[in-house]
Design a protein around this motif. Structure first.
Motif, PDB file in Angstrom:
ATOM      1  N   SER A 192       0.834  -1.205   0.000  1.00  0.00           N
ATOM      2  CA  SER A 192       0.000   0.000   0.000  1.00  0.00           C
ATOM      3  C   SER A 192       0.872   1.260   0.000  1.00  0.00           C
ATOM      4  O   SER A 192       0.535   2.257  -0.639  1.00  0.00           O
ATOM      5  CB  SER A 192      -0.949  -0.004   1.203  1.00  0.00           C
ATOM      6  OG  SER A 192      -0.194  -0.152   2.384  1.00  0.00           O
ATOM      7  N   ASP A 193       2.028   1.209   0.674  1.00  0.00           N
ATOM      8  CA  ASP A 193       2.937   2.368   0.674  1.00  0.00           C
ATOM      9  C   ASP A 193       3.378   2.694  -0.747  1.00  0.00           C
ATOM     10  O   ASP A 193       3.387   3.846  -1.167  1.00  0.00           O
ATOM     11  CB  ASP A 193       4.196   2.067   1.512  1.00  0.00           C
ATOM     12  CG  ASP A 193       4.006   2.452   2.963  1.00  0.00           C
ATOM     13  OD1 ASP A 193       2.960   3.059   3.280  1.00  0.00           O
ATOM     14  OD2 ASP A 193       4.896   2.134   3.774  1.00  0.00           O
ATOM     15  N   CYS A 194       3.757   1.640  -1.476  1.00  0.00           N
ATOM     16  CA  CYS A 194       4.258   1.866  -2.838  1.00  0.00           C
ATOM     17  C   CYS A 194       3.141   2.345  -3.763  1.00  0.00           C
ATOM     18  O   CYS A 194       3.373   3.178  -4.641  1.00  0.00           O
ATOM     19  CB  CYS A 194       4.906   0.604  -3.402  1.00  0.00           C
ATOM     20  SG  CYS A 194       6.591   0.385  -2.796  1.00  0.00           S
ATOM     21  N   ALA A 195       1.926   1.805  -3.575  1.00  0.00           N
ATOM     22  CA  ALA A 195       0.807   2.252  -4.408  1.00  0.00           C
ATOM     23  C   ALA A 195       0.606   3.757  -4.218  1.00  0.00           C
ATOM     24  O   ALA A 195       0.367   4.493  -5.186  1.00  0.00           O
ATOM     25  CB  ALA A 195      -0.457   1.475  -4.046  1.00  0.00           C
ATOM     26  N   ALA A 196       0.748   4.233  -2.962  1.00  0.00           N
ATOM     27  CA  ALA A 196       0.594   5.671  -2.699  1.00  0.00           C
ATOM     28  C   ALA A 196       1.776   6.451  -3.280  1.00  0.00           C
ATOM     29  O   ALA A 196       1.610   7.527  -3.847  1.00  0.00           O
ATOM     30  CB  ALA A 196       0.471   5.915  -1.197  1.00  0.00           C
ATOM     31  N   ARG A 197       2.982   5.877  -3.158  1.00  0.00           N
ATOM     32  CA  ARG A 197       4.185   6.566  -3.668  1.00  0.00           C
ATOM     33  C   ARG A 197       4.117   6.742  -5.184  1.00  0.00           C
ATOM     34  O   ARG A 197       4.696   7.673  -5.739  1.00  0.00           O
ATOM     35  CB  ARG A 197       5.440   5.760  -3.350  1.00  0.00           C
ATOM     36  CG  ARG A 197       5.887   5.893  -1.917  1.00  0.00           C
ATOM     37  CD  ARG A 197       7.127   5.041  -1.698  1.00  0.00           C
ATOM     38  NE  ARG A 197       7.424   4.919  -0.295  1.00  0.00           N
ATOM     39  CZ  ARG A 197       7.767   3.783   0.308  1.00  0.00           C
ATOM     40  NH1 ARG A 197       7.856   2.673  -0.380  1.00  0.00           N
ATOM     41  NH2 ARG A 197       8.011   3.751   1.590  1.00  0.00           N
ATOM     42  N   SER A 212       7.736  -8.619  -2.053  1.00  0.00           N
ATOM     43  CA  SER A 212       6.960  -8.756  -3.292  1.00  0.00           C
ATOM     44  C   SER A 212       7.194  -7.531  -4.181  1.00  0.00           C
ATOM     45  O   SER A 212       7.247  -7.641  -5.410  1.00  0.00           O
ATOM     46  CB  SER A 212       5.474  -8.952  -2.981  1.00  0.00           C
ATOM     47  OG  SER A 212       4.999  -7.862  -2.248  1.00  0.00           O
ATOM     48  N   CYS A 213       7.355  -6.358  -3.552  1.00  0.00           N
ATOM     49  CA  CYS A 213       7.674  -5.161  -4.350  1.00  0.00           C
ATOM     50  C   CYS A 213       9.023  -5.335  -5.024  1.00  0.00           C
ATOM     51  O   CYS A 213       9.190  -5.013  -6.210  1.00  0.00           O
ATOM     52  CB  CYS A 213       7.701  -3.908  -3.476  1.00  0.00           C
ATOM     53  SG  CYS A 213       6.096  -3.490  -2.785  1.00  0.00           S
ATOM     54  N   GLN A 214       9.985  -5.868  -4.290  1.00  0.00           N
ATOM     55  CA  GLN A 214      11.328  -6.069  -4.848  1.00  0.00           C
ATOM     56  C   GLN A 214      11.268  -6.930  -6.110  1.00  0.00           C
ATOM     57  O   GLN A 214      11.966  -6.660  -7.079  1.00  0.00           O
ATOM     58  CB  GLN A 214      12.242  -6.746  -3.814  1.00  0.00           C
ATOM     59  CG  GLN A 214      12.670  -5.839  -2.688  1.00  0.00           C
ATOM     60  CD  GLN A 214      13.564  -4.711  -3.178  1.00  0.00           C
ATOM     61  OE1 GLN A 214      14.276  -4.855  -4.153  1.00  0.00           O
ATOM     62  NE2 GLN A 214      13.495  -3.569  -2.508  1.00  0.00           N
TER      63      GLN A 214
END
Ligand code: AMP
Length: 418
Positions: A192-197, A212-214
């Motif tokens: 969720s942090d990355c989706a916002a970023r 999973s982001c990596q």
């Protein structure tokens, strides 16, 4: 002893004398390293107007959005306890009209409202240098080499340098849209942090620690792949300068750093000893920041190193009580008190740190000497007084010798082991 009525605030720590002395030693090494590279110290306030950090560290950066201590003062001004050093230095250079180019270093406490853990505190300390007014790639290399020499001097053996380039105003927008396009198609796989970023600050997604982001980012376009010719040339020259100076580095094409103001070179010092918080320090070029503060375009490059993490990565202190450069003067009976007082002041006049315990019998004085971690005791009793000698006891080995009073100073100095 029962616990105190008040505990220290979460995320802060105390520095009892031995820890404080070790810390001062690290500070001295930093000052020395910065000094031999020609940097001069600058000291700025621990709090600034909140806009100083909003404008620079970035309104969308994690540090500013989640971690600052910002509060109104009694007149309603918004103030922020500084979370990092560079913005205050840039403000001060402009406000004090310092001549450029210049080389500045700083050291002091910084504040971030983060989740405390090993290597992460709410009050911590940073050393930093800023090399201002030089665009040449040699300047980037100079700063990177300085940091490495500092760690080498302290014996931080496994400190590795990571290097990247994140481009400039010309090439970054192109990279940014390529990245957003790539990630938008995989939005469902991001945390969720990355989706916002993705909306606010897409470059920051690259250094997300989430596994999973990596996996997603492994296939994403990398900043260094889409550099404009000028940025590519700069990057090649920084690498060549580092290689010429014998500095080994690894390329890390995801190294974007947590602050918004960087361009071109970014770098980090990492240590395998530190676990999750493995960054000892880092920095980069920030050629646009002076303009954000209303100043003239000014090329700049700097680094910041965490003092606490540096101390965690250093070799452990030798076991046993670290003795101080301190002589403890002990008298046996009240009759020698005056002579002991003279001896005490004579040592001090000679520049030897010396102390006594003014209460109690010899046994208590010896205990006080041990508690003070003195290197030695200088002992004067009735017999010694009559013969013009003193006893000299080495507290590290327990050995005691007798010496003439007039050579106490050199004999004590010989026992100081640094
Ligand atoms: P930064 O300003 O985030 O680039 O941090 C530079 C260095 O300061 C890091 O590599 C750490 O060594 C140190 N540092 C940053 N934040 C903290 C913190 N909350 N607690 C302790 N050290 C920190």
């Amino acid at each position: 002893m029962s616990g105190p009525k008040h505990a220290r605030p979460k995320g802060t720590r105390d520095w009892p004398p031995e820890a404080a002395a070790r810390r001062r030693q690290v500070e001295r090494v930093f000052r020395h390293t910065a000094g031999i590279f020609g940097f001069e110290e600058i000291i700025t306030p621990t709090f600034e107007h909140a806009e100083v950090f909003l404008k620079s560290s970035g309104e969308a950066s994690d540090i500013v959005t989640k971690e600052t201590y910002t509060f109104p003062d009694r007149a309603g001004r918004q103030l922020t306890l500084r979370p990092e050093g560079t913005p205050g230095v840039v403000r001060a250079v402009l406000e004090e009209r310092l001549r450029l180019p210049c080389r500045l270093f700083y050291y002091g406490p910084y504040f971030r409202y983060c989740r405390p853990q090993q290597g992460r505190a709410r009050e911590f300390h940073q050393f930093g240098v800023e090399l201002l007014g030089e665009a040449d790639p040699e300047a980037d290399a100079e700063v990177i080499v300085l940091g490495k020499w500092f760690f080498d001097d302290l014996g931080v053996a496994d400190c590795a340098v990571q290097l990247n380039s994140i481009g400039c105003r010309e090439c970054r927008p192109g990279y940014r849209s390529a990245l957003v396009e790539f990630l938008s198609a995989r939005r469902g796989e991001l945390c969720s942090d990355c989706a916002a970023r993705l909306e606010r600050n897409p470059l920051r997604v690259l250094d997300c620690k989430n596994e999973s982001c990596q996996l997603v980012y492994a296939g994403a376009p990398k900043p260094a792949e889409l550099l404009c010719p000028e940025c590519r040339e700069h990057f090649v020259a920084v690498r060549a300068a580092l290689e010429r100076r014998g500095l080994r580095y690894a390329l890390n094409n995801r190294l974007v750093r947590g602050l918004d103001y960087y361009n071109r070179t970014t770098f980090e010092y990492v240590s395998g000893r530190l676990g999750e918080q493995n960054s000892l320090g880092g920095g980069g070029r920030y050629d646009y920041l002076f303009e954000e503060f209303g100043g003239p375009p000014t090329p700049a490059v700097g680094l910041a190193i965490g003092m606490e993490r540096t101390m965690l990565a250093m070799p452990a202190a030798p076991a046993g009580p670290g003795r101080r450069r301190l002589a403890f003067v002990i008298w046996m009976t009240e009759n020698e008190r005056a002579a002991a007082g003279e001896l005490l002041d004579q040592l001090r006049v000679d520049g030897v740190p010396a102390q006594a315990c003014f209460e109690g019998r010899p046994g208590r004085q010896f205990k006080a000497a041990d508690a003070a971690r003195a290197a030695c005791c200088v002992i004067i009793g009735p017999d010694e007084l009559a013969r013009g000698v003193v006893g000299l006891k080495d507290l590290a080995t327990g050995e005691q010798t007798e010496i003439p009073r007039n050579i106490v100073t050199p004999e004590v100095r010989a026992l100081f082991r640094d």
